[in-house]
Design an enzyme around this catalytic site. Structure first.
Site, short mmCIF file in Angstrom:
data_model
loop_
_atom_site.label_atom_id
_atom_site.label_comp_id
_atom_site.label_asym_id
_atom_site.label_seq_id
_atom_site.Cartn_x
_atom_site.Cartn_y
_atom_site.Cartn_z
N LYS A 173 40.88 -1.82 -74.53
CA LYS A 173 39.44 -1.87 -74.24
C LYS A 173 38.83 -0.53 -74.63
O LYS A 173 39.41 0.53 -74.36
CB LYS A 173 39.24 -2.15 -72.74
N SER A 191 33.60 -7.44 -67.94
CA SER A 191 33.26 -6.68 -69.12
C SER A 191 34.38 -6.58 -70.15
O SER A 191 34.12 -6.24 -71.30
CB SER A 191 32.80 -5.28 -68.72
N SER A 213 36.24 -7.25 -63.90
CA SER A 213 36.19 -7.20 -65.36
C SER A 213 37.50 -7.45 -66.10
O SER A 213 37.48 -7.63 -67.31
CB SER A 213 35.64 -5.85 -65.82
N1 GLN Z 1 30.47 -7.82 -63.59
C1 GLN Z 1 30.57 -6.65 -62.76
C2 GLN Z 1 29.50 -5.66 -63.16
O1 GLN Z 1 28.69 -6.01 -63.93
C3 GLN Z 1 31.93 -6.06 -62.86
C4 GLN Z 1 32.13 -5.23 -64.03
C5 GLN Z 1 33.45 -4.54 -64.04
O2 GLN Z 1 34.38 -4.93 -63.34
N2 GLN Z 1 33.53 -3.49 -64.83
O3 GLN Z 1 29.45 -4.56 -62.73
#
Ligand code: GLN
Length: 486
Positions: free
Chosen positions: A80, A155, A179
């Protein structure tokens, strides 16, 4: 024998590499070719490092020849783009870091390098890991390999889609509120968020520091155990990393789950749950019961506050963490006649809309006079959520729930409505607030042909029990063996 090496898991490739029936370069070349041919449609990669990958593959070859290999030697991985890589561009999905080439490796990358892994490149993500769909990437969204009109989740959408589409053998992602697990669920792969502190975050671009964790996304449960074996453990460069012994996670695989108490929290099965998700997860619970596990009803009564607390704590910490992007030290710099104008131009042009929204919300929540009402209050409710898990784990060893209330939604569907997007994190963010580990394993498909994931959560440092239950489930089902048509 040697065709379709690209589709093999780490556990399938490992023995072939060890017996020298295939070479790391062959596998790497096949994957690079496949990325070249297919990634135009999916956009999982932001940076492909073909030369670097081939050099690492040749080095791995040497180690294998000398008998100095580890289970990860010669395995091609995708990272990532939130993990810094020495000499390899790391954008975090943002214009502000578009041309940033880090001078050092994140600890997880250094450990994987040492183990002989091969880095194919860096994969797409929501900007600064803020999002649930990968649509917040400054470089355009990733498409779900099962249906290109749908989001891959986020994400870590690039990480999940690349594993599902066989554009890498496995990948790493980060999980602040779901994420790793949510995109794993939407793409039909395995995703593990380890216990807070289990894996060093040195070199992980910070989003919300009291929640962030790095973890693997893989084609099968055993691969996640292999990767965690390599990346877990104390690191003096990350003061939040736990100084706790790392067990061999492979040892928990294959242990039967007869008598294992699995908690089913009633708050996770209410209204709003898509009927296909509900049916798949309930069927998964039956399968676990059929394997001898004992299902017990538990309650996590503060679940309804989790989204609100998360979107306070996370944005507050983000506003502080992202203050470093000022156009002075590194990254994009905007034009301005004064210092303040330059800061303004840098941050307005460098950050996308969602990141700016969160910085503003977080700055507000932390400002004088509001800290007590918001951040402190949020932290107090967070303790209650943690307390819910402590109470539940007195009655069971593992908690089983859905990952996401719906299968992957369509690209663009939720972009105009951030609140609806935030609500889709409802089943994943509690594990981050509680600091506990959670894994997503494929447990079925929607009527529209989209994957559905089962979540298993454990107590702090309870990864072994998660692997045990997830592996037993995987062996009893074959959801993980299905591949998208590409
Ligand atoms: N969807 C969540 C957010 O928008 C989690 C994102 C994540 O785990 N980095 O913050």
């Amino acid at each position: 024998m040697t065709d379709a090496l690209y589709s093999l898991s780490i556990s399938q490739l490992g023995p072939l590499l060890a017996r020298r029936e295939v070479s790391p370069l062959e596998v790497t070349d096949q994957l690079l070719e496949r990325i070249e041919g297919l990634d135009g449609q999916l956009h999982t990669y932001l940076t492909v490092d073909a030369d670097g990958a081939r050099a690492q593959a040749r080095e791995a070859e040497g180690r294998l020849a000398k008998g100095e290999a580890t289970p990860l030697t010669g395995i091609p991985l995708a990272l990532k783009d939130v993990l810094v890589t020495r000499g390899l561009r790391t954008t975090c999905g943002s214009r502000i870091l578009e041309n940033f080439v880090p001078p050092y490796d994140a600890t997880v990358c250094a450990r994987l390098r040492q183990a002989g892994a091969v880095f194919l490149g860096k994969v797409n993500m929501d900007e600064f890991a803020m999002g649930s769909s990968t649509e917040n990437s400054a470089f355009g969204p990733t498409h779900n390999p099962w249906n290109r009109d749908c989001i891959p989740g986020g994400s870590s959408g690039g990480s999940a889609a690349a594993v599902a589409a066989d554009l890498c053998s496995a990948s790493l992602g980060s999980d602040t509120g779901g994420s790793i697990r949510q995109p794993a669920s939407h793409c039909g792969v395995v995703g593990l968020k380890p216990t807070y502190g289990r894996v060093s975050r040195y070199g992980l671009v910070a989003y919300a520091s009291s929640l962030d964790q790095i973890g693997p996304l893989t084609k099968e449960v055993r691969d996640a155990a292999l990767l965690l074996n390599c990346i877990a453990g104390h690191d003096r460069r990350d003061s939040t990393s736990l100084d706790a012994a790392v067990p061999d996670y492979l040892e928990s695989l294959g242990r039967e789950i007869k008598g294992l108490k699995i908690g089913v929290p009633r708050e996770y099965f209410g209204g709003g749950l898509d009927p296909d998700v509900d049916a798949a997860v309930r069927q998964a619970l039956k399968t676990l019961e059929g394997l001898g596990a004992e299902l017990v009803e538990v309650s996590l009564p503060h679940t309804e506050y989790a989204v609100a607390v998360y979107y306070l704590v996370a944005v507050a910490e983000a506003s502080s963490n992202l203050a470093r992007y000022d156009g002075v030290k590194y990254g994009f710099r905007g034009e301005g006649r004064s210092l303040l104008e330059m800061y303004g131009a840098t941050r307005t042009q460098g950050f996308g809309a969602e990141v700016r929204r969160r910085i503003m919300l977080g700055t507000y929540a932390l400002s004088a006079g509001y800290y007590d009402a918001y951040y402190r209050k949020g932290s107090q409710v967070r303790s209650l959520i943690r307390g819910d898990f402590d109470a539940a784990y007195k009655k069971c060893e593992v908690v089983a729930t859905p990952i996401s209330p719906t299968p992957a939604f369509r690209l663009g569907e939720k972009m105009a409505d951030p609140l609806t997007m935030y609500l889709s994190d409802i089943f994943t963010i509690s594990a981050n607030l509680g600091g506990i580990p959670g894994i997503s394993v494929p447990c079925g498909f929607s009527s529209g042909g989209l994957p559905i994931g089962l979540q298993l959560m454990g107590p702090p440092l309870g990864e072994a029990a998660l692997f045990q239950a997830a592996y037993a489930f995987e062996q009893a089902t074959d959801w993980h063996k299905r591949k998208p048509q590409l």
